[in-house]
Write an enzyme that holds these catalytic residues in place. Structure first.
Site, short mmCIF file in Angstrom:
data_model
loop_
_atom_site.label_atom_id
_atom_site.label_comp_id
_atom_site.label_asym_id
_atom_site.label_seq_id
_atom_site.Cartn_x
_atom_site.Cartn_y
_atom_site.Cartn_z
N ARG A 192 38.18 38.33 38.04
CA ARG A 192 39.35 39.08 38.21
C ARG A 192 39.53 39.70 39.71
NH1 ARG A 192 37.74 38.99 33.11
NH2 ARG A 192 39.20 38.97 31.42
N HIS A 220 40.72 34.41 37.37
CA HIS A 220 40.34 32.82 37.39
C HIS A 220 41.21 32.06 38.40
CE1 HIS A 220 37.10 33.64 34.74
NE2 HIS A 220 37.56 33.17 33.52
N HIS A 225 32.71 27.21 33.38
CA HIS A 225 32.97 28.25 32.39
C HIS A 225 32.80 27.16 30.87
CE1 HIS A 225 34.72 31.31 30.20
NE2 HIS A 225 35.61 31.76 31.01
N ASP A 247 31.81 41.03 27.59
CA ASP A 247 32.65 40.46 28.81
C ASP A 247 32.57 41.07 29.83
OD1 ASP A 247 34.24 38.53 29.95
OD2 ASP A 247 36.24 39.37 28.92
N GLU A 283 28.75 32.83 33.28
CA GLU A 283 29.52 32.32 34.36
C GLU A 283 28.85 33.12 35.42
OE1 GLU A 283 33.73 33.36 33.50
OE2 GLU A 283 32.67 33.94 31.69
#
Length: 354
Positions: free
Chosen positions: A85, A110, A181, A253, A318
């Protein structure tokens, strides 16, 4: 037909005037990775389980048509120009403000509206185990400055590792934070939730986020929180704890600050293990951070061979620079200038046993 059951012909297509295909990588052990040059997507990844049987350990789709209409646009893809982000969809370089094209005014995710997950890469398979992908990201694409040339190499090694290396150059100062990803399920694709996975992350700190999923700028110790994976811990054990960060993300996350002896060190980042299959995955990287994502937003759409992908049926690691780094000067810099060379290496190694 591939080992994973994919039909190569289902990926023969033309997208945006460029040829799309499925590329099959193999090694001496019989492992297999299938990759399409649309988005650089890893469609399937076959590795042996504890019984020696091959299992597909990534989520994906059956055809290019399904990817073009997928509810999850980042499924297995390469991500860029800026992974994760950027707050308020803007950043500043040398006194000039750049606005990233995004459908979400709170943050660009992304790479914004046109990300590397949805472009057709030029592909060259150099041998049975290696695929080279290149893309020229034009000046102004999604609002990012500079013509950026990027090269990504996928390699399936004889140690059952998927190695991903990146190299990039620009003709104007820009920001860059590519990542990969894949949505992993070490139980096997479509084999239930990943809450049974036992995870270790080499990080004493993480970067908390606000209710828009943008980092606050704080670098917080994991100690005493459900974010602590310095020792092996089952993912599902604390995922529903009454902890604000987990509430914001509907689970994990979050970006973890990897423990490094020096910037750019290639070192251990994380490990996951499935007791159900006996498959373990070790992640090593040169990057300063890794995003742990537990597939919290998967909505039950249909994937390969009719499998349903519901929430928490995948786990992602990631490797990256930190989210919103262009707006957080104390985070490791993502600035790339003309004459400089961007590099990154990430390796996912699959084994059996803890």
């Amino acid at each position: 037909m591939t080992l994973s059951g994919l039909q190569e012909s289902a990926f023969d297509a033309e997208v945006s005037g460029k040829k799309v295909a499925l590329y099959v990588l193999t090694n001496k052990n019989g492992a297999e990775i299938c990759i399409t040059n649309y988005g650089g997507i890893v469609v399937s990844l076959m590795v042996p389980d504890a019984k020696g049987e091959m299992r597909d350990v990534v989520l994906g789709h059956n055809s290019i048509a399904e990817y073009l209409n997928s509810p999850e646009p980042y499924l297995g893809a390469l991500i860029g120009r800026y992974g994760n982000r950027i707050g308020k969809c803007r950043f500043n370089i040398d006194g000039k403000t750049y606005q990233v094209a995004s459908a979400n005014p709170d943050c660009a995710l992304h790479g914004g509206k046109i990300g590397y997950n949805s472009v057709v890469w030029d592909a060259r398979q150099t041998d049975k185990s290696t695929l080279q992908l290149t893309y020229l990201s034009p000046d102004g694409e999604s609002g990012f400055p500079g013509n950026l040339f990027i090269k990504v190499e996928y390699k399936l090694t004889d140690k059952n590792a998927m190695s991903i290396t990146y190299e990039a150059f620009t003709d104007k100062p820009t920001v860059i934070n590519p990542t990969h990803h894949s949505f992993f399920n070490l139980n096997g694709d479509g084999c239930g939730e990943i809450t049974n996975h036992i995870v270790t992350i080499n990080a004493k700190y993480f970067t908390p986020m606000d209710d828009k999923s943008v980092p606050t700028g704080e670098i917080r110790p994991v100690s005493g929180t459900p974010m602590d994976f310095r020792k092996p811990f089952e993912v599902g054990a604390r995922i529903d704890d009454n902890y604000r960060q987990l509430i914001y993300g509907r689970g994990y996350d979050h970006n973890y600050v990897l423990t490094k002896r020096y910037p750019g060190e290639y070192s251990f980042a994380a490990k996951a293990y499935s007791p159900a299959s006996g498959i373990g995955m070790t992640v090593e990287t040169t990057e300063p951070g890794v995003q742990l994502y537990t597939g919290n937003w998967l909505n039950g759409f249909e994937g390969k061979q009719g499998r349903k992908y519901t929430a928490r049926t995948a786990i992602c690691f990631e490797t990256q620079h930190f989210p919103d780094s262009p707006n957080k000067p104390h985070f490791p810099s993502t600035l790339l200038r003309p004459g400089e060379r961007y590099t990154q290496k990430c390796v996912y190694t699959f084994t059996t046993g803890e």
